[in-house]
Design a protein around this motif. Structure first.
Motif, PDB file in Angstrom:
ATOM      1  N   SER A 160     -78.231  -8.715  26.572  1.00  0.00           N
ATOM      2  CA  SER A 160     -77.698  -9.198  25.289  1.00  0.00           C
ATOM      3  C   SER A 160     -76.539 -10.172  25.493  1.00  0.00           C
ATOM      4  N   GLY A 161     -75.948 -10.188  26.670  1.00  0.00           N
ATOM      5  CA  GLY A 161     -74.868 -11.136  26.934  1.00  0.00           C
ATOM      6  C   GLY A 161     -75.350 -12.393  27.633  1.00  0.00           C
ATOM      7  N   ASN A 162     -76.660 -12.615  27.652  1.00  0.00           N
ATOM      8  CA  ASN A 162     -77.220 -13.810  28.288  1.00  0.00           C
ATOM      9  C   ASN A 162     -78.099 -14.533  27.275  1.00  0.00           C
ATOM     10  N   CYS A 188     -71.524 -22.493  28.581  1.00  0.00           N
ATOM     11  CA  CYS A 188     -70.515 -22.631  27.529  1.00  0.00           C
ATOM     12  C   CYS A 188     -69.102 -22.690  28.087  1.00  0.00           C
ATOM     13  N   GLU A 189     -68.908 -22.116  29.264  1.00  0.00           N
ATOM     14  CA  GLU A 189     -67.572 -22.028  29.879  1.00  0.00           C
ATOM     15  C   GLU A 189     -66.531 -21.332  29.004  1.00  0.00           C
ATOM     16  N   HIS A 190     -66.980 -20.480  28.092  1.00  0.00           N
ATOM     17  CA  HIS A 190     -65.995 -19.585  27.478  1.00  0.00           C
ATOM     18  C   HIS A 190     -66.543 -18.175  27.282  1.00  0.00           C
ATOM     19  N   GLY A 191     -67.460 -17.793  28.176  1.00  0.00           N
ATOM     20  CA  GLY A 191     -67.818 -16.381  28.238  1.00  0.00           C
ATOM     21  C   GLY A 191     -68.826 -15.911  27.221  1.00  0.00           C
ATOM     22  N   GLY A 241     -73.464 -16.458  29.375  1.00  0.00           N
ATOM     23  CA  GLY A 241     -73.908 -15.622  30.488  1.00  0.00           C
ATOM     24  C   GLY A 241     -74.616 -16.358  31.612  1.00  0.00           C
ATOM     25  N   SER A 252     -71.425  -7.397  37.992  1.00  0.00           N
ATOM     26  CA  SER A 252     -71.594  -8.702  37.370  1.00  0.00           C
ATOM     27  C   SER A 252     -70.300  -9.176  36.719  1.00  0.00           C
ATOM     28  N   ALA A 253     -70.097 -10.475  36.785  1.00  0.00           N
ATOM     29  CA  ALA A 253     -68.941 -11.091  36.136  1.00  0.00           C
ATOM     30  C   ALA A 253     -69.322 -12.506  35.752  1.00  0.00           C
ATOM     31  N   ARG A 254     -68.705 -12.977  34.687  1.00  0.00           N
ATOM     32  CA  ARG A 254     -68.930 -14.365  34.292  1.00  0.00           C
ATOM     33  C   ARG A 254     -68.018 -15.225  35.156  1.00  0.00           C
ATOM     34  N   GLU A 303     -78.034  -6.137  38.898  1.00  0.00           N
ATOM     35  CA  GLU A 303     -77.067  -5.053  38.716  1.00  0.00           C
ATOM     36  C   GLU A 303     -77.676  -3.954  37.827  1.00  0.00           C
ATOM     37  N   THR A 308     -73.269 -15.986  35.320  1.00  0.00           N
ATOM     38  CA  THR A 308     -73.052 -14.640  35.865  1.00  0.00           C
ATOM     39  C   THR A 308     -73.336 -14.573  37.368  1.00  0.00           C
ATOM     40  N   THR A 347     -77.687 -10.564  36.394  1.00  0.00           N
ATOM     41  CA  THR A 347     -77.432  -9.472  35.452  1.00  0.00           C
ATOM     42  C   THR A 347     -78.446  -8.350  35.649  1.00  0.00           C
ATOM     43  N   GLU A 384     -80.708  -4.631  25.627  1.00  0.00           N
ATOM     44  CA  GLU A 384     -79.263  -4.479  25.551  1.00  0.00           C
ATOM     45  C   GLU A 384     -78.599  -5.066  26.805  1.00  0.00           C
TER      46      GLU A 384
END
Lengths: 163, 285
Positions: free
Chosen positions: A134-136, A43-46, A49, A59-61, A116, A52, A113, A131
């Motif tokens: 959940s960001g992926n 998506c290139e806006h975070g 995920g 971890s960081a995007r 980590e 990552t 992800t 959980e």
């Protein structure tokens, strides 16, 4: 080309010294300048995920960091997870054995992800795994196989530690 | 999607950053980048200069000070999540921080970034409203303190001058043993909240001595429910009391957008503030 800066960083144990455009985000830098196309850009806006990576172990995007901000850092991308060209990491084996991937687009972000996460929480519950990822976003598996793979990987890693 | 071209600056001190901010035209401060980077990628913002605050070590840190906690503007949300001093001095923040994005974004996102961005549904500003935090900002004329009640000047607009930089936030502590509760409703875990509510209660002899109730995601900035707080003072806590005291939340002027109509937000404000109070009351030690 716009303004550039020189940076030096380590990616998957290999040292790089590069000149980068200051506006380039880390994901594009890894893929386009270093040729490490294992890191996927969704998506290139975070939100998704997929991009990552681990920066100094956390971890960081990579779409939400500038490449210049990786100066002096140590990165791990999906290419650096397996111990060598023949073997897979236990987490990767668990993904293969539990149908943790279909198209593979989200997989690099899921793996980084979870590396980590399993480091912080070696014996997670299913809820904690859900959980953690959940960001992926994954659009194939319905997450079931990924959650099973993460729980399986935790057991494999624990067995390896005890061996 | 690529960020637009800009000049990049990496100051090593607050003075240097303030100097750059005051002298460069159309400059943006880059903290954790979890809001600014998407806006750059999508070209919602087109700065000529980006001033990266990640080289200023003095802006990070959590310290227990007299009467509360001082948290540096560049402190990562992750560091708050795992901080024992925060758990002791402001457990409401420890609970709320888990609702801020995801692990990957908390690893980068900062306290000062969230406060300066001032999204109406953001959790950190909600906690600041709940505890009457004080925001310290530095500009060319030195540092000044802004009470949080005066910090939001409008929708996503903090009451800071264009040449000022948020350096730290002071969170006054509530008495040890106070009750706290944070409740949030979002469509998916880690999404922006549609509405969230924060409650704090101090009790004495089985009665409420002091209460703070805040909802965010309802109006353009977090709202303290003063009428609810007044209705609680001196009462013995009960589900019935909390229910009736929170009814007035249905009258708050609410935002309306593609995610939810105003009436739905008002309903959530009443329900979530009641749940936050019930939780806070049950935790009084």
């Amino acid at each position: 080309m716009g303004e550039t800066r020189k940076i030096a960083l380590t990616v998957n144990g290999k040292r790089y010294a590069e000149e980068v455009e200051v506006r380039m985000h880390l994901g594009d830098f890894l893929r386009q300048q270093l040729g490490l196309t294992g890191t996927h850009l969704g998506c290139e806006h975070g939100v998704c995920g997929a991009c990552t990576v681990l920066v100094d172990g956390v971890s960081a995007r990579s779409c939400l960091m500038l490449a210049v901000q990786a100066d002096g850092r140590e990165l791990l991308t999906v290419e650096g997870i397996a111990p060598n060209e023949e073997e897979l990491h236990p987490l990767q084996e668990a993904f293969r054995d539990n149908h943790g991937l279909q198209c593979g687009f989200c997989t690099p972000g899921m793996l980084t992800t979870l590396i980590e996460f399993l480091g912080d929480n070696p014996d997670p519950t299913e809820r904690e795994v859900r959980e953690a990822i959940s960001g992926n976003l994954c659009r194939c598996t319905g997450y079931q196989g990924i959650v099973a793979a993460a729980l399986d990987a935790a057991q494999r890693l624990k067995a390896l530690k005890q061996a | 999607m690529k960020p637009p071209p800009f000049s990049y600056h990496l100051p090593g001190s607050v003075e240097e950053a303030v100097g750059l901010l005051g002298s460069l035209e159309n400059a943006k401060l880059l903290a954790g980048g979890q809001s600014l980077m998407p806006m750059l990628n999508m070209r919602f913002v087109l700065p000529d200069h980006v001033i990266d605050l990640n080289g200023i070590g003095a802006l990070s840190g959590i310290s227990a000070v007299e009467g509360g906690l001082r948290i540096g503007g560049m402190t990562r949300q992750r560091d708050i999540e795992f901080s024992d001093p925060v758990k002791t001095a402001c457990p409401l923040l420890s609970e709320a921080i888990l609702q801020v994005g995801h692990r990957q974004t908390r690893n980068r996102g900062t306290v000062g970034g969230s406060l300066s961005h001032l999204d109406p549904s953001a959790e950190i500003p909600a906690v600041c409203a709940a505890v009457d935090a004080e925001i310290a900002v530095t500009g060319p004329n030195g540092t000044r303190t802004i009470p949080f009640a005066e910090f939001p000047a409008g929708y996503m607009m903090p009451a800071m001058e264009p040449d000022e930089l948020l350096v730290s936030v002071f969170l006054p502590s509530w008495k040890p043993g106070h009750g706290y509760g944070f409740e949030e409703f979002a469509r998916r875990h880690g999404d922006f909240a549609i509405v969230s509510a924060a409650a704090l209660i101090e009790a004495e002899g089985g009665r409420i001595k002091r209460a703070s109730v805040t909802v965010s995601g309802v109006g353009p900035a977090p709202v303290r429910l003063r009428e609810t707080e007044r209705a609680l003072a001196g009462q013995a806590g009960s589900e019935e009391l909390f229910r009736s005291a929170c009814e007035s939340a249905r009258g708050i002027e609410a935002l309306e957008d593609v995610h939810a109509p105003a009436s739905y937000r008002q309903h959530l404000a009443a329900v979530l503030s009641r749940r936050a109070l019930v939780k806070a009351w049950s935790r009084i030690g």
